[in-house]
Write an enzyme that holds these catalytic residues in place. Structure first.
Site, PDB file in Angstrom:
ATOM      1  N   GLU A 173       0.799  -1.234   0.000  1.00 60.73           N
ATOM      2  CA  GLU A 173       0.000   0.000   0.000  1.00 60.73           C
ATOM      3  C   GLU A 173       0.831   1.284   0.000  1.00 60.73           C
ATOM      4  OE1 GLU A 173      -2.852  -0.227   3.174  1.00 60.73           O
ATOM      5  OE2 GLU A 173      -3.673  -2.129   2.467  1.00 60.73           O
ATOM      6  N   GLU A 283      -5.716 -10.422  -1.633  1.00 65.79           N
ATOM      7  CA  GLU A 283      -6.516 -10.287  -0.397  1.00 65.79           C
ATOM      8  C   GLU A 283      -7.988 -10.098  -0.764  1.00 65.79           C
ATOM      9  OE1 GLU A 283      -4.922  -7.320   2.285  1.00 65.79           O
ATOM     10  OE2 GLU A 283      -2.870  -7.750   1.663  1.00 65.79           O
TER      11      GLU A 283
HETATM   12  C1  XIL Z   1      -5.434  -6.859   8.405  1.00 62.28           C
HETATM   13  C2  XIL Z   1      -5.666  -8.123   9.231  1.00 62.28           C
HETATM   14  O1  XIL Z   1      -6.576  -8.944   8.543  1.00 62.28           O
HETATM   15  C3  XIL Z   1      -6.195  -7.757  10.593  1.00 62.28           C
HETATM   16  O2  XIL Z   1      -6.286  -8.923  11.407  1.00 62.28           O
HETATM   17  C4  XIL Z   1      -5.285  -6.730  11.257  1.00 62.28           C
HETATM   18  O3  XIL Z   1      -5.859  -6.324  12.485  1.00 62.28           O
HETATM   19  C5  XIL Z   1      -5.069  -5.528  10.359  1.00 62.28           C
HETATM   20  O4  XIL Z   1      -4.581  -5.964   9.097  1.00 62.28           O
HETATM   21  N1  XIL Z   1      -4.518  -4.806   3.812  1.00 62.28           N
HETATM   22  C6  XIL Z   1      -3.452  -5.615   4.156  1.00 62.28           C
HETATM   23  C7  XIL Z   1      -3.571  -6.562   5.284  1.00 62.28           C
HETATM   24  O5  XIL Z   1      -2.438  -5.636   3.434  1.00 62.28           O
HETATM   25  O6  XIL Z   1      -2.360  -6.731   5.975  1.00 62.28           O
HETATM   26  C8  XIL Z   1      -4.656  -6.149   6.255  1.00 62.28           C
HETATM   27  O7  XIL Z   1      -4.815  -7.211   7.186  1.00 62.28           O
HETATM   28  C9  XIL Z   1      -5.933  -5.819   5.524  1.00 62.28           C
HETATM   29  C10 XIL Z   1      -5.727  -4.689   4.556  1.00 62.28           C
END
Ligand code: XIL
Length: 373
Positions: A173, A283
């Site tokens: 990101e 994701e």
């Molecule tokens: C999220 C996790 O799923 C949660 O458990 C944590 O509290 C915060 O992070 N983008 C990403 C991930 O790249 O690392 C994030 O994961 C969600 C958004």
């Protein structure tokens, strides 16, 4: 077509290709391929048959939660660490690494023949950075200090799992949400005089620590937002032009602010393929809050899953799709402060009782469809 590592491709081959020697050592191997009319294939088996990864994340409770461990090993051929490889999770106290949970996930992947995605080396949001980092960068020359810390971190972590973590998200990101500029709130942007130097260093260090690992830049909304895509493309093109060792681009795909269109996905995946890179959807979750007028939101959700898995299956450079959280009971969206007010999001492939939802069959069929003879 991107090639797969021998260890998991042997397992996939064992399950789906009917190689007699391998089949002999594989008691549950189906006698049909996923393309046969009566085939009873899991998503992971179908993905393996079309040379893709179908993945999901580890959960906070780890793999001792057997029903979830079982669900993952049966239905997927790839796993991504959800939190345990984040800098903030590994190094809660400055200088003290705790690999216990990360080791568990890597071992789980190895024991079950799953490809392992390491997430993530450098991320400035939420639980990405360690709490002590800001203070460290407050004194002296922040760029010089960050360079030292980055080297130590990558050598320690990528070095430890060399040859065992197939793919790394190196930077996560870089952009402001829904915009095309680098996030000015990022401590990495603030510490480096030139942000490109930060990106180059991160990828070079990772490549030095494990020359065979596939190195990805991962971004959140670039699959449906034009500004995010433009900003990501510009950064990636710069990396490629400078000869920085990047292998691929991750489209996270959290569908909570918008939905993707299949043709646009194909175009965007292909744009990076044309730069010589791999692509993954890293994701994927699809919130039912996106379908307020649907008769059955789970049917609409299944259509989105089909679009994403189908687009990936269509583009040769797209090597996989990973769903963020293995089942609705574990979704981070229902727990995150920003998204929780709209819960339940029910965004994954399995419901809270771990039963497959309509999206599961839709995703599997969408993977197979472009490869039917
Ligand atoms: C999220 C996790 O799923 C949660 O458990 C944590 O509290 C915060 O992070 N983008 C990403 C991930 O790249 O690392 C994030 O994961 C969600 C958004």
């Amino acid at each position: 077509m991107a090639t797969n590592e021998p260890s998991w491709s042997q397992v996939v081959g064992c399950l789906v290709l009917g190689l007699s020697v391998l089949l002999a050592s594989c008691s549950d191997a189906p006698s049909t391929t996923c393309f046969d009319v009566d085939a009873d294939c899991t998503l992971g088996e179908a993905a393996g048959e079309v040379g893709r990864f179908a993945g999901t994340t580890s959960e906070a409770r780890g793999w001792t939660d057997e029903p979830v461990g079982d669900l993952v090993r049966r239905n997927f051929n790839s796993v991504t660490s959800q939190n345990e490889l984040k800098w903030g999770a590994l190094v809660r106290t400055r200088g003290v690494y705790d690999f216990a949970h990360a080791d568990e996930t890597v071992a789980f992947a190895e024991e079950n023949g799953l490809r392992m995605r390491g997430h993530v080396l450098f991320w400035h949001r939420l639980n990405g950075p360690p709490a002590w980092l800001d203070a460290e960068l407050d004194i002296g020359d922040p760029e010089a200090r960050l360079r030292e810390l980055m080297r130590e971190h990558v050598e320690t972590v990528v070095g430890r799992y060399k040859g065992r973590i197939h793919t790394w998200d190196v930077v996560n990101e870089p952009l402001v949400l829904l915009g095309d500029q680098v996030d000015p709130e990022s401590m990495f942007f603030q510490a480096f005089e030139n942000y490109e130097d930060f990106l180059d260093l991160a990828f070079r260090l990772a490549h030095e620590a494990d020359p065979d690992a596939k190195l990805f830049l991962n971004e959140i909304f670039a699959s449906f937002n034009q500004s995010s895509f433009d900003g990501l493309y510009r950064l990636v093109q710069g990396l490629v032009d400078r000869g920085t060792p990047i292998d691929g681009v991750g489209f996270q795909g959290h569908y909570i602010f918008g939905l993707p269109e299949r043709e646009v996905l194909v175009e965007r995946f292909q744009a990076f393929a044309d730069l010589g890179l791999l692509v993954e959807v890293t994701e994927l979750d699809v919130s039912i809050s996106q379908f307020p007028n649907a008769v059955d939101p789970f049917v609409s959700q299944a259509e989105v899953y089909a679009d994403v898995f189908g687009a990936c299956s269509e583009v040769e450079a797209c090597i996989g799709v990973t769903t963020w959280n293995s089942h609705d009971g574990a979704t981070w969206l229902d727990r995150d402060a920003t998204f929780a007010p709209r819960a339940p999001h029910s965004p994954t492939l399995f419901d809270e009782e771990l039963n497959p939802k309509p999206a599961y069959d839709a995703a599997r069929e969408a993977l197979l469809e472009p490869h039917r003879g």
